[in-house]
Motif scaffolding. Structure first.
Motif, PDB file in Angstrom:
ATOM      1  N   GLU A  24       0.869  -1.276   0.052  1.00 20.14           N
ATOM      2  CA  GLU A  24       0.061   0.142  -0.060  1.00 20.14           C
ATOM      3  C   GLU A  24       0.867   1.399   0.008  1.00 20.14           C
ATOM      4  O   GLU A  24       0.653   2.215  -0.646  1.00 20.14           O
ATOM      5  CB  GLU A  24      -0.939  -0.082   1.231  1.00 20.14           C
ATOM      6  N   GLY A  25       2.007   1.286   0.798  1.00 18.14           N
ATOM      7  CA  GLY A  25       2.872   2.473   0.874  1.00 18.14           C
ATOM      8  C   GLY A  25       3.383   2.685  -0.770  1.00 18.14           C
ATOM      9  O   GLY A  25       3.829   3.807  -0.974  1.00 18.14           O
ATOM     10  N   ILE A  26       3.951   1.526  -1.302  1.00 15.69           N
ATOM     11  CA  ILE A  26       4.255   1.842  -2.705  1.00 15.69           C
ATOM     12  C   ILE A  26       3.310   2.446  -3.645  1.00 15.69           C
ATOM     13  O   ILE A  26       3.571   3.479  -4.606  1.00 15.69           O
ATOM     14  CB  ILE A  26       4.881   0.370  -3.146  1.00 15.69           C
ATOM     15  N   ARG A  27       2.108   1.933  -3.463  1.00 19.33           N
ATOM     16  CA  ARG A  27       1.149   2.464  -4.092  1.00 19.33           C
ATOM     17  C   ARG A  27       0.680   3.785  -4.051  1.00 19.33           C
ATOM     18  O   ARG A  27       0.751   4.629  -4.969  1.00 19.33           O
ATOM     19  CB  ARG A  27      -0.097   1.604  -4.044  1.00 19.33           C
ATOM     20  N   ASP A  28       0.663   4.286  -2.644  1.00 17.35           N
ATOM     21  CA  ASP A  28       0.631   5.720  -2.193  1.00 17.35           C
ATOM     22  C   ASP A  28       1.654   6.283  -2.767  1.00 17.35           C
ATOM     23  O   ASP A  28       1.410   7.751  -3.365  1.00 17.35           O
ATOM     24  CB  ASP A  28       0.227   5.859  -0.983  1.00 17.35           C
ATOM     25  N   ALA A  29       2.951   5.970  -2.790  1.00 20.62           N
ATOM     26  CA  ALA A  29       3.868   6.954  -3.140  1.00 20.62           C
ATOM     27  C   ALA A  29       3.822   7.222  -4.552  1.00 20.62           C
ATOM     28  O   ALA A  29       4.261   8.573  -5.014  1.00 20.62           O
ATOM     29  CB  ALA A  29       5.266   6.205  -2.940  1.00 20.62           C
ATOM     30  N   VAL A  30       3.640   6.451  -5.450  1.00 20.34           N
ATOM     31  CA  VAL A  30       3.659   6.756  -6.857  1.00 20.34           C
ATOM     32  C   VAL A  30       2.261   7.238  -7.586  1.00 20.34           C
ATOM     33  O   VAL A  30       2.222   7.781  -8.562  1.00 20.34           O
ATOM     34  CB  VAL A  30       4.298   5.518  -7.824  1.00 20.34           C
ATOM     35  N   MET A  66      -0.126  -1.002 -13.114  1.00 20.91           N
ATOM     36  CA  MET A  66       0.108  -0.948 -11.755  1.00 20.91           C
ATOM     37  C   MET A  66      -0.996  -1.114 -10.724  1.00 20.91           C
ATOM     38  O   MET A  66      -0.921  -1.722  -9.793  1.00 20.91           O
ATOM     39  CB  MET A  66       1.037   0.212 -11.622  1.00 20.91           C
ATOM     40  N   GLU A  67      -2.220  -0.303 -11.035  1.00 19.30           N
ATOM     41  CA  GLU A  67      -3.082  -0.393 -10.240  1.00 19.30           C
ATOM     42  C   GLU A  67      -3.768  -1.647 -10.055  1.00 19.30           C
ATOM     43  O   GLU A  67      -4.177  -2.277  -9.259  1.00 19.30           O
ATOM     44  CB  GLU A  67      -4.119   0.641 -10.806  1.00 19.30           C
ATOM     45  N   ALA A  68      -3.979  -2.576 -11.175  1.00 19.51           N
ATOM     46  CA  ALA A  68      -4.460  -3.721 -11.410  1.00 19.51           C
ATOM     47  C   ALA A  68      -3.607  -4.773 -10.487  1.00 19.51           C
ATOM     48  O   ALA A  68      -3.957  -5.487  -9.663  1.00 19.51           O
ATOM     49  CB  ALA A  68      -4.790  -4.290 -12.733  1.00 19.51           C
ATOM     50  N   SER A  69      -2.437  -4.475 -10.608  1.00 18.85           N
ATOM     51  CA  SER A  69      -1.402  -5.463  -9.990  1.00 18.85           C
ATOM     52  C   SER A  69      -1.357  -5.165  -8.599  1.00 18.85           C
ATOM     53  O   SER A  69      -1.461  -6.176  -7.698  1.00 18.85           O
ATOM     54  CB  SER A  69       0.050  -5.222 -10.384  1.00 18.85           C
ATOM     55  N   VAL A  70      -1.654  -4.076  -8.123  1.00 18.82           N
ATOM     56  CA  VAL A  70      -1.625  -3.696  -6.580  1.00 18.82           C
ATOM     57  C   VAL A  70      -2.924  -4.389  -5.947  1.00 18.82           C
ATOM     58  O   VAL A  70      -3.153  -5.071  -5.070  1.00 18.82           O
ATOM     59  CB  VAL A  70      -1.782  -2.476  -6.435  1.00 18.82           C
ATOM     60  N   ASN A  71      -4.221  -4.356  -6.958  1.00 18.81           N
ATOM     61  CA  ASN A  71      -5.322  -4.622  -6.402  1.00 18.81           C
ATOM     62  C   ASN A  71      -5.464  -6.327  -6.544  1.00 18.81           C
ATOM     63  O   ASN A  71      -6.050  -7.012  -5.244  1.00 18.81           O
ATOM     64  CB  ASN A  71      -6.576  -4.304  -7.100  1.00 18.81           C
ATOM     65  N   ARG A  72      -4.661  -6.972  -7.122  1.00 23.59           N
ATOM     66  CA  ARG A  72      -4.542  -8.403  -7.245  1.00 23.59           C
ATOM     67  C   ARG A  72      -3.685  -8.906  -6.048  1.00 23.59           C
ATOM     68  O   ARG A  72      -4.021  -9.631  -5.305  1.00 23.59           O
ATOM     69  CB  ARG A  72      -3.899  -8.924  -8.512  1.00 23.59           C
ATOM     70  N   TYR A  73      -2.813  -8.360  -5.904  1.00 23.25           N
ATOM     71  CA  TYR A  73      -1.708  -8.567  -4.648  1.00 23.25           C
ATOM     72  C   TYR A  73      -2.589  -8.509  -3.387  1.00 23.25           C
ATOM     73  O   TYR A  73      -2.338  -9.148  -2.312  1.00 23.25           O
ATOM     74  CB  TYR A  73      -0.467  -7.567  -4.507  1.00 23.25           C
ATOM     75  N   LEU A  74      -3.451  -7.130  -3.264  1.00 21.60           N
ATOM     76  CA  LEU A  74      -4.016  -7.136  -2.046  1.00 21.60           C
ATOM     77  C   LEU A  74      -5.256  -8.131  -1.726  1.00 21.60           C
ATOM     78  O   LEU A  74      -5.499  -8.605  -0.434  1.00 21.60           O
ATOM     79  CB  LEU A  74      -4.647  -5.652  -1.924  1.00 21.60           C
ATOM     80  N   GLU A  75      -5.674  -8.399  -2.817  1.00 23.24           N
ATOM     81  CA  GLU A  75      -6.495  -9.402  -2.553  1.00 23.24           C
ATOM     82  C   GLU A  75      -6.229 -10.726  -2.024  1.00 23.24           C
ATOM     83  O   GLU A  75      -7.028 -11.460  -1.376  1.00 23.24           O
ATOM     84  CB  GLU A  75      -7.113  -9.764  -4.137  1.00 23.24           C
ATOM     85  N   VAL A  76      -5.100 -11.140  -2.042  1.00 26.16           N
ATOM     86  CA  VAL A  76      -4.452 -12.260  -1.505  1.00 26.16           C
ATOM     87  C   VAL A  76      -4.316 -12.019  -0.049  1.00 26.16           C
ATOM     88  O   VAL A  76      -4.799 -12.999   0.630  1.00 26.16           O
ATOM     89  CB  VAL A  76      -2.848 -12.437  -1.922  1.00 26.16           C
ATOM     90  N   PHE A  77      -4.369 -11.059   0.768  1.00 24.88           N
ATOM     91  CA  PHE A  77      -4.393 -10.565   1.937  1.00 24.88           C
ATOM     92  C   PHE A  77      -5.454 -10.805   2.638  1.00 24.88           C
ATOM     93  O   PHE A  77      -6.217 -10.985   3.767  1.00 24.88           O
ATOM     94  CB  PHE A  77      -3.859  -9.286   2.159  1.00 24.88           C
ATOM     95  N   GLU A  78      -6.736 -10.188   1.584  1.00 23.94           N
ATOM     96  CA  GLU A  78      -8.198 -10.378   2.124  1.00 23.94           C
ATOM     97  C   GLU A  78      -8.693 -11.750   2.060  1.00 23.94           C
ATOM     98  O   GLU A  78      -9.832 -12.128   2.463  1.00 23.94           O
ATOM     99  CB  GLU A  78      -9.103  -9.500   1.126  1.00 23.94           C
ATOM    100  N   ALA A  79      -8.201 -12.805   1.094  1.00 22.49           N
ATOM    101  CA  ALA A  79      -8.725 -14.058   0.803  1.00 22.49           C
ATOM    102  C   ALA A  79      -8.875 -14.813   2.076  1.00 22.49           C
ATOM    103  O   ALA A  79      -7.819 -14.784   3.027  1.00 22.49           O
ATOM    104  CB  ALA A  79      -8.017 -14.610  -0.147  1.00 22.49           C
ATOM    105  N   GLU A  80      -9.944 -15.657   2.374  1.00 22.53           N
ATOM    106  CA  GLU A  80      -9.677 -16.710   3.453  1.00 22.53           C
ATOM    107  C   GLU A  80      -8.779 -17.690   3.130  1.00 22.53           C
ATOM    108  O   GLU A  80      -8.568 -18.188   2.146  1.00 22.53           O
ATOM    109  CB  GLU A  80     -11.155 -17.087   3.520  1.00 22.53           C
ATOM    110  N   ALA A  81      -8.192 -18.439   4.472  1.00 18.61           N
ATOM    111  CA  ALA A  81      -7.245 -19.415   4.101  1.00 18.61           C
ATOM    112  C   ALA A  81      -8.131 -20.598   3.739  1.00 18.61           C
ATOM    113  O   ALA A  81      -9.158 -21.040   3.949  1.00 18.61           O
ATOM    114  CB  ALA A  81      -6.585 -19.638   5.486  1.00 18.61           C
TER     115      ALA A  81
END
Length: 272
Positions: free
Chosen positions: A222-228, A252-267
């Motif tokens: 999220e920090g990288i996303r916000d910086a650029v 970039m935006e699509a890649s960040v969203n895809r990456y963050l979805e991993v953190f929100e996914a249930e185990a």
């Protein structure tokens, strides 16, 4: 007593002159990097000059990639920005020989050098002194310098290198890991591997360690996303010859969203 500036064979970092090689390379001993399978090995710039040649490749209008063949160290690319205000070298490679100096001088020399993060510090003092150029290193990463001098200038947050170039502190891969924004054409990011262009050339990723495959936590992505986010850009030029040449901000935006979805996914549920 003869003193030598030893270079680490694995990462290409050059150390302060000493009578004997250091016991280990502290950049490679860090968990973002690695000591080679044959153990710690050292060489010298003279030996690298004899065994390698550099290529200057025009990869976009007024933008050259510099890289060595056969590859050495991490095998990253540096990039030379040709600008009326003065050329900028983004990141460094270890090999610097007479042919490279001559070719770069013919292109207008180098007015400033900027580094994305410590893995590419390489022979930065050799480059700075060859072209009488200051070196910009993020202050959060300055403690990783293996060789330094009055040429090194530190910065944080953002740093303008003229009217069209901005260094952007992103964090993540290293605390001071940075990218360079060039306000040319539709705009471009030179990202090192602070933002890593994927082999599909349409997405990017973010890692704490690439060779050891350690991902970054959500807050750093999220920090990288916000910086650029405040900057406009149509292209991203990474450190290994992988480039996104159009619609890079959308990628970039699509890649960040895809990456963050991993953190929100249930185990996943594992049945026994």
């Amino acid at each position: 007593m003869s003193l030598t500036h030893y270079l680490c064979v694995t990462c290409g970092a050059q150390y302060e002159a000493s009578a004997a090689p250091p016991s280990s390379c502290r950049i490679c001993a860090d968990d973002r990097q690695y000591i080679g399978p044959g153990g710690q090995r050292w060489t010298t710039l003279e030996t690298v000059n004899a065994q390698h040649r550099n290529i200057l490749e025009l990869v976009a209008p007024d933008l050259y990639a510099l890289y060595s063949t056969p590859h050495f160290g991490i095998n990253q690319r540096a990039h030379l920005l040709l600008r009326p205000e003065g050329n900028i070298l983004w990141d460094c490679i270890s090999n610097l020989d007479a042919s490279t100096r001559s070719l770069v001088q013919a292109l207008g020399g180098i007015s400033a050098i900027a580094l994305s993060h410590p893995h590419y510090f390489s022979t930065l003092i050799e480059w700075a002194r060859a072209f009488d150029a200051p070196v910009f290193v993020n202050e959060k990463d300055a403690g990783w310098l293996t060789r330094t001098g009055p040429e090194v200038l530190t910065w944080n947050g953002r740093e303008n290198l003229g009217s069209d170039v901005t260094l952007i502190e992103c964090g993540g891969h290293f605390p001071g890991a940075s990218v360079l924004h060039w306000n040319k054409g539709g705009g471009m990011l030179l990202s090192g591997d602070t933002i890593q262009v994927a082999p599909n050339r349409s997405s990017v990723s973010f890692m704490y360690s690439y060779p050891n495959m350690i991902p970054l936590p959500k807050r750093d992505v999220e920090g990288i996303r916000d910086a650029v986010a405040p900057f406009e850009y149509d292209a991203i030029y990474g450190a290994f010859g992988l480039y996104i040449r159009s619609d890079a901000k959308k990628s970039m935006e699509a890649s960040v969203n895809r990456y963050l979805e991993v953190f929100e996914a249930e185990a996943p549920i594992i049945s026994t």
